[in-house]
Scaffold this motif. Structure first.
Motif, PDB file in Angstrom:
ATOM      1  N   SER A   1      22.675  45.912  40.330  1.00  0.00           N
ATOM      2  CA  SER A   1      23.044  44.639  40.965  1.00  0.00           C
ATOM      3  C   SER A   1      24.141  44.795  42.012  1.00  0.00           C
ATOM      4  CB  SER A   1      23.502  43.636  39.905  1.00  0.00           C
ATOM      5  OG  SER A   1      22.445  43.311  39.030  1.00  0.00           O
ATOM      6  N   ILE A   2      24.646  46.011  42.184  1.00  0.00           N
ATOM      7  CA  ILE A   2      25.717  46.223  43.153  1.00  0.00           C
ATOM      8  C   ILE A   2      25.285  45.825  44.563  1.00  0.00           C
ATOM      9  CG2 ILE A   2      26.960  48.070  44.361  1.00  0.00           C
ATOM     10  CD1 ILE A   2      27.511  49.337  41.718  1.00  0.00           C
ATOM     11  N   LYS A   3      24.010  45.968  44.842  1.00  0.00           N
ATOM     12  CA  LYS A   3      23.506  45.630  46.178  1.00  0.00           C
ATOM     13  C   LYS A   3      23.684  44.159  46.508  1.00  0.00           C
ATOM     14  CE  LYS A   3      18.860  45.253  44.204  1.00  0.00           C
ATOM     15  NZ  LYS A   3      17.508  45.849  44.172  1.00  0.00           N
ATOM     16  N   TYR A   4      23.976  43.334  45.496  1.00  0.00           N
ATOM     17  CA  TYR A   4      24.162  41.900  45.727  1.00  0.00           C
ATOM     18  C   TYR A   4      25.623  41.530  45.946  1.00  0.00           C
ATOM     19  CZ  TYR A   4      19.464  41.971  43.757  1.00  0.00           C
ATOM     20  OH  TYR A   4      18.146  42.259  43.506  1.00  0.00           O
ATOM     21  N   LEU A   5      26.486  42.518  46.092  1.00  0.00           N
ATOM     22  CA  LEU A   5      27.903  42.264  46.345  1.00  0.00           C
ATOM     23  C   LEU A   5      28.223  42.524  47.808  1.00  0.00           C
ATOM     24  CD1 LEU A   5      29.605  43.940  43.235  1.00  0.00           C
ATOM     25  CD2 LEU A   5      28.666  41.630  43.466  1.00  0.00           C
ATOM     26  N   GLN A   6      28.805  41.525  48.451  1.00  0.00           N
ATOM     27  CA  GLN A   6      29.214  41.647  49.843  1.00  0.00           C
ATOM     28  C   GLN A   6      30.736  41.553  49.932  1.00  0.00           C
ATOM     29  OE1 GLN A   6      26.975  42.336  52.164  1.00  0.00           O
ATOM     30  NE2 GLN A   6      25.347  42.205  50.608  1.00  0.00           N
ATOM     31  N   PRO A   7      31.365  42.398  50.748  1.00  0.00           N
ATOM     32  CA  PRO A   7      32.823  42.331  50.869  1.00  0.00           C
ATOM     33  C   PRO A   7      33.298  40.934  51.277  1.00  0.00           C
ATOM     34  CG  PRO A   7      31.963  44.292  51.961  1.00  0.00           C
ATOM     35  CD  PRO A   7      30.772  43.449  51.608  1.00  0.00           C
ATOM     36  N   ALA A   8      34.312  40.469  50.596  1.00  0.00           N
ATOM     37  CA  ALA A   8      34.896  39.161  50.931  1.00  0.00           C
ATOM     38  C   ALA A   8      35.889  39.337  52.074  1.00  0.00           C
ATOM     39  CB  ALA A   8      35.584  38.569  49.711  1.00  0.00           C
ATOM     40  N   LYS A   9      35.726  38.565  53.106  1.00  0.00           N
ATOM     41  CA  LYS A   9      36.622  38.675  54.252  1.00  0.00           C
ATOM     42  C   LYS A   9      38.002  38.131  53.926  1.00  0.00           C
ATOM     43  CE  LYS A   9      32.893  38.426  57.655  1.00  0.00           C
ATOM     44  NZ  LYS A   9      32.326  37.682  58.818  1.00  0.00           N
ATOM     45  N   GLU A  10      38.044  37.158  53.038  1.00  0.00           N
ATOM     46  CA  GLU A  10      39.324  36.596  52.586  1.00  0.00           C
ATOM     47  C   GLU A  10      39.324  36.555  51.069  1.00  0.00           C
ATOM     48  OE1 GLU A  10      39.739  32.777  54.357  1.00  0.00           O
ATOM     49  OE2 GLU A  10      40.045  33.555  56.382  1.00  0.00           O
ATOM     50  N   LYS A  11      40.478  36.674  50.475  1.00  0.00           N
ATOM     51  CA  LYS A  11      40.589  36.598  49.029  1.00  0.00           C
ATOM     52  C   LYS A  11      40.254  35.194  48.539  1.00  0.00           C
ATOM     53  CE  LYS A  11      43.982  40.177  47.812  1.00  0.00           C
ATOM     54  NZ  LYS A  11      43.231  40.746  46.671  1.00  0.00           N
ATOM     55  N   TYR A  12      39.758  35.126  47.313  1.00  0.00           N
ATOM     56  CA  TYR A  12      39.520  33.822  46.706  1.00  0.00           C
ATOM     57  C   TYR A  12      40.824  33.028  46.662  1.00  0.00           C
ATOM     58  CZ  TYR A  12      38.872  30.298  43.118  1.00  0.00           C
ATOM     59  OH  TYR A  12      38.850  29.110  42.432  1.00  0.00           O
ATOM     60  N   GLN A  13      40.752  31.800  47.107  1.00  0.00           N
ATOM     61  CA  GLN A  13      41.927  30.937  47.128  1.00  0.00           C
ATOM     62  C   GLN A  13      41.830  29.899  46.012  1.00  0.00           C
ATOM     63  OE1 GLN A  13      44.643  31.287  49.259  1.00  0.00           O
ATOM     64  NE2 GLN A  13      43.596  33.196  49.800  1.00  0.00           N
ATOM     65  N   LYS A  14      42.719  29.999  45.075  1.00  0.00           N
ATOM     66  CA  LYS A  14      42.758  29.032  43.988  1.00  0.00           C
ATOM     67  C   LYS A  14      43.124  27.650  44.532  1.00  0.00           C
ATOM     68  CE  LYS A  14      45.353  28.034  39.750  1.00  0.00           C
ATOM     69  NZ  LYS A  14      46.397  28.530  38.828  1.00  0.00           N
ATOM     70  N   LYS A  15      42.346  26.648  44.120  1.00  0.00           N
ATOM     71  CA  LYS A  15      42.617  25.276  44.539  1.00  0.00           C
ATOM     72  C   LYS A  15      42.921  24.449  43.301  1.00  0.00           C
ATOM     73  CE  LYS A  15      40.507  21.262  46.810  1.00  0.00           C
ATOM     74  NZ  LYS A  15      39.255  20.714  47.411  1.00  0.00           N
ATOM     75  N   THR A  16      44.159  24.057  43.158  1.00  0.00           N
ATOM     76  CA  THR A  16      44.558  23.255  42.004  1.00  0.00           C
ATOM     77  C   THR A  16      44.364  21.779  42.326  1.00  0.00           C
ATOM     78  OG1 THR A  16      46.185  24.906  41.345  1.00  0.00           O
ATOM     79  CG2 THR A  16      46.417  22.710  40.398  1.00  0.00           C
ATOM     80  N   VAL A  17      43.631  21.083  41.468  1.00  0.00           N
ATOM     81  CA  VAL A  17      43.444  19.644  41.624  1.00  0.00           C
ATOM     82  C   VAL A  17      43.863  18.959  40.337  1.00  0.00           C
ATOM     83  CG1 VAL A  17      41.590  19.917  43.299  1.00  0.00           C
ATOM     84  CG2 VAL A  17      41.029  19.766  40.881  1.00  0.00           C
ATOM     85  N   PHE A  18      44.223  17.687  40.451  1.00  0.00           N
ATOM     86  CA  PHE A  18      44.777  16.981  39.308  1.00  0.00           C
ATOM     87  C   PHE A  18      43.913  15.778  38.927  1.00  0.00           C
ATOM     88  CE2 PHE A  18      48.217  19.347  41.295  1.00  0.00           C
ATOM     89  CZ  PHE A  18      48.710  20.035  40.200  1.00  0.00           C
ATOM     90  N   ARG A  19      44.363  15.042  37.942  1.00  0.00           N
ATOM     91  CA  ARG A  19      43.525  14.039  37.288  1.00  0.00           C
ATOM     92  C   ARG A  19      42.988  12.984  38.246  1.00  0.00           C
ATOM     93  NH1 ARG A  19      39.740  13.495  33.641  1.00  0.00           N
ATOM     94  NH2 ARG A  19      39.241  11.281  33.538  1.00  0.00           N
ATOM     95  N   GLU A  20      43.763  12.547  39.199  1.00  0.00           N
ATOM     96  CA  GLU A  20      43.301  11.500  40.117  1.00  0.00           C
ATOM     97  C   GLU A  20      42.042  11.964  40.855  1.00  0.00           C
ATOM     98  OE1 GLU A  20      44.886   8.761  43.859  1.00  0.00           O
ATOM     99  OE2 GLU A  20      46.201  10.259  42.957  1.00  0.00           O
ATOM    100  N   TYR A  21      42.059  13.205  41.322  1.00  0.00           N
ATOM    101  CA  TYR A  21      40.893  13.767  42.016  1.00  0.00           C
ATOM    102  C   TYR A  21      39.726  13.919  41.045  1.00  0.00           C
ATOM    103  CZ  TYR A  21      37.973  17.242  44.400  1.00  0.00           C
ATOM    104  OH  TYR A  21      36.924  17.913  44.961  1.00  0.00           O
ATOM    105  N   ILE A  22      40.013  14.452  39.862  1.00  0.00           N
ATOM    106  CA  ILE A  22      38.958  14.697  38.870  1.00  0.00           C
ATOM    107  C   ILE A  22      38.273  13.393  38.474  1.00  0.00           C
ATOM    108  CG2 ILE A  22      38.523  15.493  36.505  1.00  0.00           C
ATOM    109  CD1 ILE A  22      40.852  17.512  36.990  1.00  0.00           C
ATOM    110  N   ALA A  23      39.057  12.330  38.272  1.00  0.00           N
ATOM    111  CA  ALA A  23      38.487  11.039  37.873  1.00  0.00           C
ATOM    112  C   ALA A  23      37.494  10.529  38.914  1.00  0.00           C
ATOM    113  CB  ALA A  23      39.606  10.025  37.658  1.00  0.00           C
ATOM    114  N   GLN A  24      37.766  10.786  40.179  1.00  0.00           N
ATOM    115  CA  GLN A  24      36.862  10.354  41.240  1.00  0.00           C
ATOM    116  C   GLN A  24      35.546  11.117  41.224  1.00  0.00           C
ATOM    117  OE1 GLN A  24      39.136  10.958  44.803  1.00  0.00           O
ATOM    118  NE2 GLN A  24      40.518   9.238  44.426  1.00  0.00           N
TER     119      GLN A  24
END
Length: 226
Positions: free
Chosen positions: A70-93
């Motif tokens: 399955s290695i052939k299905y991995l492509q180099p990421a140009k940017e690192k994964y960016q964690k996005k923290t969201v809170f309850r107001e967003y989640i409720a929507q």
């Protein structure tokens, strides 16, 4: 010693170009989880064992063994994964869309798949994680981790989109509350629906509802993302 060579990644992270399977051990006989197309991962080691590499999914830090095929299905990421923290107001929507994700998954022919996080076949926590992730809300992978991640609530406080946890000596199952005393979940053959189904918080309507009612453990509200 064999060293696996991938296309170099300046970020040391890779993106899945298609869905992949990760396994519990290097023998790759028992599914642990899946990585959907577009997910980020990084290598724990580039030295294989038994034709597999140990990797870690970046969004939830979940580890597993990736077959060398399955290695052939991995492509180099140009940017690192960016964690996005969201809170309850967003989640409720986003709760209506999360519920709709599960209801749509229910409409497609499916069966319970241990380790499944990719449509159409899910395990219990895989369905929940994928439903929330579809709206940019990342939860831990396993049901007991999801229970620890949630804010504990009482049954009287249950609202649509809250999580219901089941187990005997520990949490082993999770469902999404739909309101009106109903929940949706992916359950196995032995005591469940062998796939995604809707059941009730009662023990007297159907066998599956009764099975899980006897193993009610706790209730939780998702307050933030990873």
């Amino acid at each position: 010693m064999t060293v696996v060579l991938l296309s170099p990644s300046n970020t040391e992270e890779y993106i899945c170009s298609q869905n992949i399977n990760l396994f519990i051990n290097a023998e790759c006989k028992e599914l642990s989880t899946q990585g959907a197309k577009g997910r980020y991962l990084k290598l724990i080691s580039n030295v294989p064992e038994k034709e597999a590499l140990k990797v870690c999914l970046c969004e939830d830090n979940y580890q597993g063994w990736l077959p060398l095929s399955s290695i052939k299905y991995l492509q180099p990421a140009k940017e690192k994964y960016q964690k996005k923290t969201v809170f309850r107001e967003y989640i409720a929507q986003k709760i209506p869309a999360i519920i709709n994700f599960c209801l749509q998954a229910h409409q497609v022919s499916n069966y319970y798949l241990w380790g499944g996080t990719v449509a159409p076949n899910y395990d219990c926590s895989g369905l929940i994680q994928s439903a929330f992730a579809s709206e940019g809300i990342w939860l831990p992978r396993d049901s007991y981790q999801q229970e620890d991640f949630c804010q504990k609530i009482n049954r009287e406080e249950l609202e649509k989109g809250d999580l219901i946890f089941f187990g005997v000596q520990k949490v082993t199952h999770v469902a999404l509350y739909l309101g009106n005393n109903q929940y949706i979940h992916s359950s196995g053959k032995d005591m469940g629906n062998n796939g995604i189904g809707i059941n009730h918080l009662t023990d007297d309507l159907d066998q599956v509802s009764g099975n899980y009612y006897r193993e009610l453990w706790s209730y939780g509200k998702v307050m933030q993302s990873l």
